[in-house]
Write a protein that holds these residues in place. Structure first.
Motif, PDB file in Angstrom:
ATOM      1  N   GLU A  79     119.259 -13.078 101.023  1.00 20.52           N
ATOM      2  CA  GLU A  79     120.595 -13.455 102.035  1.00 20.52           C
ATOM      3  C   GLU A  79     121.826 -12.788 101.420  1.00 20.52           C
ATOM      4  O   GLU A  79     122.662 -12.361 102.195  1.00 20.52           O
ATOM      5  CB  GLU A  79     120.975 -15.175 101.796  1.00 20.52           C
ATOM      6  CG  GLU A  79     121.865 -15.535 102.583  1.00 20.52           C
ATOM      7  CD  GLU A  79     121.584 -15.984 103.954  1.00 20.52           C
ATOM      8  OE1 GLU A  79     122.454 -16.158 104.802  1.00 20.52           O
ATOM      9  OE2 GLU A  79     120.310 -15.939 104.366  1.00 20.52           O
ATOM     10  N   THR A 332     123.233 -21.853  97.892  1.00 21.67           N
ATOM     11  CA  THR A 332     123.033 -22.880  98.678  1.00 21.67           C
ATOM     12  C   THR A 332     124.504 -23.208  99.513  1.00 21.67           C
ATOM     13  O   THR A 332     124.433 -23.590 100.676  1.00 21.67           O
ATOM     14  CB  THR A 332     122.491 -24.419  98.341  1.00 21.67           C
ATOM     15  OG1 THR A 332     123.415 -24.446  97.011  1.00 21.67           O
ATOM     16  CG2 THR A 332     121.370 -23.963  97.782  1.00 21.67           C
ATOM     17  N   GLU A 335     125.190 -20.128 102.070  1.00 21.54           N
ATOM     18  CA  GLU A 335     124.274 -20.507 103.179  1.00 21.54           C
ATOM     19  C   GLU A 335     125.209 -21.382 103.955  1.00 21.54           C
ATOM     20  O   GLU A 335     124.967 -21.204 105.298  1.00 21.54           O
ATOM     21  CB  GLU A 335     122.927 -20.837 102.732  1.00 21.54           C
ATOM     22  CG  GLU A 335     121.934 -21.117 103.809  1.00 21.54           C
ATOM     23  CD  GLU A 335     120.728 -21.637 103.397  1.00 21.54           C
ATOM     24  OE1 GLU A 335     119.529 -21.430 103.793  1.00 21.54           O
ATOM     25  OE2 GLU A 335     120.580 -22.635 102.196  1.00 21.54           O
ATOM     26  N   TYR A 345     119.558 -21.785 113.205  1.00 23.14           N
ATOM     27  CA  TYR A 345     119.145 -21.389 111.870  1.00 23.14           C
ATOM     28  C   TYR A 345     118.170 -22.437 111.156  1.00 23.14           C
ATOM     29  O   TYR A 345     118.406 -23.511 111.323  1.00 23.14           O
ATOM     30  CB  TYR A 345     120.517 -21.311 111.033  1.00 23.14           C
ATOM     31  CG  TYR A 345     120.246 -20.787 109.502  1.00 23.14           C
ATOM     32  CD1 TYR A 345     119.678 -19.618 109.115  1.00 23.14           C
ATOM     33  CD2 TYR A 345     120.406 -21.929 108.602  1.00 23.14           C
ATOM     34  CE1 TYR A 345     119.341 -19.153 107.863  1.00 23.14           C
ATOM     35  CE2 TYR A 345     119.814 -21.369 107.271  1.00 23.14           C
ATOM     36  CZ  TYR A 345     119.550 -20.008 107.131  1.00 23.14           C
ATOM     37  OH  TYR A 345     119.249 -19.799 105.685  1.00 23.14           O
ATOM     38  N   CYS A 347     116.218 -22.891 107.577  1.00 22.70           N
ATOM     39  CA  CYS A 347     116.123 -22.200 106.213  1.00 22.70           C
ATOM     40  C   CYS A 347     114.644 -22.415 105.669  1.00 22.70           C
ATOM     41  O   CYS A 347     113.808 -22.958 106.413  1.00 22.70           O
ATOM     42  CB  CYS A 347     117.197 -22.830 105.197  1.00 22.70           C
ATOM     43  SG  CYS A 347     116.846 -24.775 105.297  1.00 22.70           S
TER      44      CYS A 347
END
Length: 418
Positions: A79, A332, A335, A345, A347
């Motif tokens: 990411e 996190t 994100e 989205y 995860c």
């Protein structure tokens, strides 16, 4: 080492903001970019340097080291590697190759010009520019605004000093309650807020605490660190420009509501730390702050509130992720900033994550604020389905939050502590 080998277009489109460019632009960019390789232990970029280049990690792993010794790693394909590595200038980190690395290196001036020449990001945004202003000058200004934000020519906010110091102290091995309390008391306002929070119904024990040290002991260093950051964030959501303050205040109000709902959802439906969810909810739109502030220089362009809303929607996630990366927040949280309104989205982890909680909290907050015209159905949102594995469905979640309204209101009062 440097070379001229180019990447295929499908690979280039994985990077942001390269995915905003046309195929023809990407071909031209690839012809003018460099491919550089670095051996393990070799320094890629040096902290404090302003070199005007963007480094996109194609393969390998690098370590970023800040001036205070904090380190983090970035792996190609992850990411954090979707955008240029340590892209703020002057550089905030030393970047060192951990394993053999391959970079695509692009001159920022070239990329900025291409972004200015790129088509508008949404067809309806293009139509809106034509309808509201009808001229190429507005188109040029809009692309200039986008390019400046994406190329880091916009000043990102700094993490408040007290939050930075407390996080550093709390993260240190063997740090004591006295040391953490000492870092907090350097800011009397934050110290008072923490004591009052500790005596609130959310955290109250059998007896009221009387000072910061007692508050730290009762709350623990992790909760203390999160709450201090929460209280310190109010200064980030501010501006010296009166005509922008209304928009900033509306943003803060929405962020508070999402934070409160995130706290309750995490507490009732997941194993996620509610205080972590509170902070993630508060920060999910942090990228909107510098976008709003920078819009001050484009008052004529953004006289139309709808156009500004479109620009915010397109830019705040990338800018927010950049801010939280610069503040060394965990992945996190980054994100959450990047995907808070990316309803499709999903995860990769098996258990619900912060981004799931914040997305579902956002859905509830927007519905409550009657902003649900373009929202998907709950059941169509992967984050909602992931929480659904914990027996959370549409009617149950609404019922749960109704039952927990007193807790939501208590969190609101916590965030409103002066």
């Amino acid at each position: 080492m440097a070379g001229r080998e180019s990447l295929p277009l499908r690979r280039l489109k994985l990077f942001q903001p390269l995915n905003r460019l046309t195929d023809d632009q990407l071909i031209l960019l690839a012809s003018r970019a460099e491919r550089r390789t670095h051996s393990p232990g070799q320094k890629v970029v040096e902290r404090g340097v302003r070199d005007g280049m963007d480094y996109f990690l194609v393969a390998g792993t690098v370590e970023l080291k800040a001036g205070d010794g904090r380190t983090s790693k970035i792996e190609a394909g992850g990411e954090k590697a979707l955008t240029a590595v340590a892209r703020l200038q002057p550089r905030m980190y030393d970047v060192v190759a951990v394993a053999s690395c391959d970079f695509l290196v692009v001159e920022q001036d070239i990329l900025n010009q291409m972004l200015r020449d790129a088509p508008l990001i949404q067809a309806d945004l293009d139509s809106m520019v034509d309808e509201t202003s009808g001229g190429t000058d507005e188109h040029r200004l809009l692309m200039e605004f986008y390019a400046e934000l994406r190329s880091n020519q916009v000043s990102l906010p700094s993490v408040p000093d007290v939050a930075w110091k407390v996080r550093r102290t709390a993260d240190r091995e063997n740090s004591t309650a006295e040391e953490v309390a000492s870092a907090i008391t350097a800011d009397p306002s934050i110290a008072a807020k923490l004591v009052r929070a500790c005596n609130s119904p959310l955290y109250r024990g059998f007896n009221d605490v009387r000072n910061v040290r007692e508050a730290v002991i009762r709350l623990g260093t992790r909760t203390t660190r999160q709450l201090v950051t929460v209280f310190a964030m109010r200064e980030v959501f501010s501006t010296k420009q009166p005509f922008l303050q209304k928009s900033i205040d509306a943003l803060w109000k929405h962020s508070r509501e999402v934070a409160a709902l995130s706290w309750v959802l995490a507490d009732r439906a997941t194993r996620i730390d509610p205080d972590e969810a509170l902070l993630a909810g508060l920060l999910h739109d942090i990228g909107a702050v510098p976008v709003l502030v920078h819009a001050e220089h484009y008052a004529r362009l953004f006289a139309d509130a709808n156009l500004l809303d479109h620009a915010l929607g397109e830019l705040k996630s990338d800018v927010g992720a950049a801010i939280l990366e610069a503040w060394s927040f965990p992945a996190t949280f980054v994100e959450v900033a990047r995907h808070a309104e990316d309803w499709q989205y999903e995860c990769r982890q098996d258990l619900p994550q912060l981004v799931d909680v914040v997305q579902v909290a956002q859905l509830h907050a927007m519905i409550a604020a009657q902003q649900n015209a373009d929202l998907p159905q709950f059941e169509d949102v992967p984050a909602y389905r992931r929480l659904g594995g914990l027996e959370l469905n549409a009617s149950r979640s609404l019922q749960m939050l109704t039952e927990a309204r007193a807790r939501v209101d208590e969190v609101h009062r916590l965030l409103a502590i002066h």
